[in-house]
Write a protein that holds these residues in place. Structure first.
Motif, short mmCIF file in Angstrom:
data_model
loop_
_atom_site.label_atom_id
_atom_site.label_comp_id
_atom_site.label_asym_id
_atom_site.label_seq_id
_atom_site.Cartn_x
_atom_site.Cartn_y
_atom_site.Cartn_z
N ARG A 59 0.83 -1.21 0.00
CA ARG A 59 0.00 0.00 0.00
C ARG A 59 0.86 1.25 0.00
O ARG A 59 0.64 2.18 -0.78
CB ARG A 59 -0.94 0.00 1.21
CG ARG A 59 -1.73 1.30 1.34
CD ARG A 59 -2.58 1.34 2.58
NE ARG A 59 -1.87 1.21 3.83
CZ ARG A 59 -1.15 2.19 4.42
NH1 ARG A 59 -1.04 3.37 3.84
NH2 ARG A 59 -0.55 1.98 5.57
N THR A 60 1.86 1.28 0.88
CA THR A 60 2.70 2.48 0.96
C THR A 60 3.56 2.65 -0.29
O THR A 60 3.86 3.78 -0.68
CB THR A 60 3.57 2.48 2.23
OG1 THR A 60 4.38 1.32 2.26
CG2 THR A 60 2.71 2.56 3.48
N LYS A 112 2.54 2.18 -3.19
CA LYS A 112 1.63 2.83 -4.14
C LYS A 112 1.26 4.24 -3.69
O LYS A 112 0.46 4.92 -4.32
CB LYS A 112 0.34 2.01 -4.31
CG LYS A 112 0.53 0.64 -4.90
CD LYS A 112 0.64 0.72 -6.39
CE LYS A 112 0.69 -0.69 -6.98
NZ LYS A 112 0.61 -0.68 -8.41
N LYS A 113 1.86 4.66 -2.54
CA LYS A 113 1.62 5.99 -1.97
C LYS A 113 0.14 6.24 -1.66
O LYS A 113 -0.39 7.34 -1.88
CB LYS A 113 2.18 7.09 -2.88
CG LYS A 113 3.69 7.00 -3.05
CD LYS A 113 4.21 8.13 -3.88
CE LYS A 113 5.70 8.21 -4.03
NZ LYS A 113 6.55 7.13 -3.91
N LEU A 114 -0.50 5.19 -1.13
CA LEU A 114 -1.91 5.30 -0.74
C LEU A 114 -2.02 5.39 0.78
O LEU A 114 -1.39 4.61 1.49
CB LEU A 114 -2.69 4.07 -1.21
CG LEU A 114 -2.86 3.87 -2.70
CD1 LEU A 114 -3.42 2.49 -3.00
CD2 LEU A 114 -3.78 4.95 -3.27
N SER A 115 -2.84 6.32 1.25
CA SER A 115 -3.15 6.35 2.68
C SER A 115 -4.10 5.18 2.96
O SER A 115 -4.66 4.59 2.04
CB SER A 115 -3.83 7.67 3.06
OG SER A 115 -5.15 7.71 2.51
N THR A 116 -4.29 4.88 4.23
CA THR A 116 -5.22 3.79 4.54
C THR A 116 -6.63 4.13 4.09
O THR A 116 -7.36 3.27 3.61
CB THR A 116 -5.22 3.45 6.05
OG1 THR A 116 -5.47 4.62 6.79
CG2 THR A 116 -3.90 2.82 6.47
N GLU A 147 -7.49 6.15 1.50
CA GLU A 147 -7.55 6.05 0.03
C GLU A 147 -7.62 4.59 -0.40
O GLU A 147 -8.39 4.23 -1.29
CB GLU A 147 -6.32 6.71 -0.59
CG GLU A 147 -6.26 8.21 -0.44
CD GLU A 147 -4.90 8.78 -0.79
OE1 GLU A 147 -4.88 9.91 -1.32
OE2 GLU A 147 -3.87 8.13 -0.54
N PHE A 148 -6.80 3.77 0.24
CA PHE A 148 -6.77 2.35 -0.09
C PHE A 148 -8.11 1.68 0.23
O PHE A 148 -8.64 0.92 -0.58
CB PHE A 148 -5.62 1.67 0.66
CG PHE A 148 -5.47 0.22 0.38
CD1 PHE A 148 -5.46 -0.27 -0.91
CD2 PHE A 148 -5.33 -0.68 1.42
CE1 PHE A 148 -5.32 -1.64 -1.17
CE2 PHE A 148 -5.18 -2.04 1.19
CZ PHE A 148 -5.18 -2.51 -0.11
N LYS A 163 -10.58 2.60 -2.46
CA LYS A 163 -10.32 1.86 -3.70
C LYS A 163 -10.71 0.39 -3.60
O LYS A 163 -11.21 -0.20 -4.55
CB LYS A 163 -8.83 1.93 -4.08
CG LYS A 163 -8.42 3.20 -4.78
CD LYS A 163 -6.99 3.12 -5.27
CE LYS A 163 -6.94 2.31 -6.53
NZ LYS A 163 -5.66 2.36 -7.23
N LEU A 222 -4.72 -2.65 -5.46
CA LEU A 222 -3.28 -2.46 -5.58
C LEU A 222 -2.76 -2.72 -6.98
O LEU A 222 -1.59 -2.49 -7.27
CB LEU A 222 -2.55 -3.38 -4.59
CG LEU A 222 -2.71 -3.03 -3.12
CD1 LEU A 222 -2.19 -4.16 -2.24
CD2 LEU A 222 -2.01 -1.73 -2.78
#
Length: 74
Positions: free
Chosen positions: A20-21, A23-27, A29-30, A33, A63
């Motif tokens: 996840r990190t 992909k530079k996604l916050s929890t 945002e993830f 998605k 992801l």
């Protein structure tokens, strides 16, 4: 003493967080998605809960990776 299931969930959670990190996604945002709750992401990454097959598919799709990469099975 942790069981092999506990160990797998802890390793899975760490892998999920790393993916996840990367992909530079916050929890949040993830979670959006993957169409799961923010708290579910936290519990999965902490190794506190066992994801269903449906959840695994959602996580992999969010992801943009395959299931083997997500589970660490190659």
């Amino acid at each position: 003493m942790p069981t092999s299931d506990d160990k797998f969930l802890i390793e899975f959670g760490a892998r999920l967080q790393k993916l996840r990190t990367a992909k530079k996604l916050s929890t949040r945002e993830f979670a959006y998605k993957a169409e799961i709750s923010h708290s579910s992401v936290g519990r999965l990454e902490a190794g506190e809960t066992n994801p269903t097959l449906t959840t695994l598919v959602k996580l992999a799709e969010a992801l943009e990776i395959d299931m083997n990469t997500l589970t660490g099975k190659k």
